[in-house]
Design a protein around this motif. Sequence first.
Motif, PDB file in Angstrom:
ATOM      1  N   THR A 196       1.886   1.043   1.083  1.00 43.17           N
ATOM      2  CA  THR A 196       2.977   1.669   1.820  1.00 43.17           C
ATOM      3  C   THR A 196       2.627   1.775   3.300  1.00 43.17           C
ATOM      4  OG1 THR A 196       3.717   2.899  -0.121  1.00 43.17           O
ATOM      5  CG2 THR A 196       4.399   3.739   2.028  1.00 43.17           C
ATOM      6  N   GLN A 197       1.458   2.305   3.600  1.00 48.42           N
ATOM      7  CA  GLN A 197       1.072   2.470   4.994  1.00 48.42           C
ATOM      8  C   GLN A 197       0.879   1.120   5.681  1.00 48.42           C
ATOM      9  OE1 GLN A 197      -2.313   5.013   5.752  1.00 48.42           O
ATOM     10  NE2 GLN A 197      -1.904   5.074   7.946  1.00 48.42           N
ATOM     11  N   ALA A 198       0.272   0.175   4.993  1.00 53.35           N
ATOM     12  CA  ALA A 198       0.062  -1.146   5.590  1.00 53.35           C
ATOM     13  C   ALA A 198       1.384  -1.809   5.943  1.00 53.35           C
ATOM     14  CB  ALA A 198      -0.736  -2.036   4.639  1.00 53.35           C
ATOM     15  N   GLY A 199       2.369  -1.697   5.056  1.00 56.12           N
ATOM     16  CA  GLY A 199       3.671  -2.284   5.335  1.00 56.12           C
ATOM     17  C   GLY A 199       4.362  -1.597   6.495  1.00 56.12           C
ATOM     18  N   LEU A 200       4.326  -0.259   6.511  1.00 55.18           N
ATOM     19  CA  LEU A 200       4.946   0.484   7.607  1.00 55.18           C
ATOM     20  C   LEU A 200       4.292   0.162   8.945  1.00 55.18           C
ATOM     21  CD1 LEU A 200       5.427   4.044   6.062  1.00 55.18           C
ATOM     22  CD2 LEU A 200       7.250   2.488   6.774  1.00 55.18           C
ATOM     23  N   VAL A 201       2.968   0.165   8.981  1.00 49.31           N
ATOM     24  CA  VAL A 201       2.257  -0.122  10.226  1.00 49.31           C
ATOM     25  C   VAL A 201       2.577  -1.530  10.712  1.00 49.31           C
ATOM     26  CG1 VAL A 201      -0.039  -0.526  11.196  1.00 49.31           C
ATOM     27  CG2 VAL A 201       0.399   1.538   9.870  1.00 49.31           C
TER      28      VAL A 201
END
Length: 330
Positions: A196-201
């Motif tokens: 989730t964080q990797a995609g958002l970043v």
Amino acid sequence: MHLARFPRLHLAHLPTPLEPMPRLSKELGVEIWIKRDDCTGMSTGGNKTRKLEFLMAEAVEAGADMVMTQGATQTNHGRQTAAFAAKLGMACHILLEDRTGYTDANYTGNGNVLLDNLHGATTETFPGGTDMPAAMEKAAEAERANGKTVYVIPGGGSTPTGALGYVNCALELLGQANDRGLVIDLVVHATGSSGTQAGLVTGMSALNSGIPVLGIGTRAPQAKQEAMVYDLACRTAEKLGCPGVVHREHVVANTDYVGAGYGLPTESGLAAIRMFAELEGILLDPVYSGKGAAGLIDLARKGAFEGQRVVFLHTGGAAGLFGYDFALRG
């Protein structure tokens, strides 16, 4: 970013709502909005639905008739994978690792476990500390020997393909903000397997949004968590055709709210669950969103967000409440 280049199943309920939380904002003295990814659909929703739109599309293209994944006993990812498999007419097998030692009947058989079974998935359990990727590959090979075409999804769906779901979420969130003239200063969410964080970043960086993302850790120490997110974000950017767009300073995780370990409720997390429920009518879970909200609440009270407009990304997981009722009683 032309995400239509990648195979995708359009099964999620999108766009998810972006809503103000006036009572929580008043309580904390910070303007807080919520991105309702608990409303994505597919067996009560959650963040994995976005990832699985891309992952399960790959499974279909590969001609899979079985999907296999793994996670902790009350895995949200397993439940949503089982729902996708049911929708697509595939068999689903989930390997469950006991990471808590809990023997409460609701923990081992209610909540997400109950929903896994309702969707027709088969499950098998393993003791904590098992090499789960190796166990899953062994199980997949056994099914292949029996003639199955198995598509294996790593725990949490946290691969460059899965992370595309949250690249798309970044695009969606920015569109909603732009349409409303809403300036967002920070996005906060629970971070675990890192997808989730990797995609958002990756999405926020590729779109030159200027919006930082803060992950509140639920499992690993800070250095390990940030390293996992950065590695996956870089690989996701490469998949998108924009290598180098993510810089190391874009990846920030605060792991002060993990508590005793993954899947083990904390007092601050349980208090956050009650606060969201009582002030905003929103259900969190003790493993991910509750700990993410605990970080949000504590940092807000410490003045970390003064003068900012913060969006809390709700990653879902409320079905797990019924497996953790023993922690919430009283």
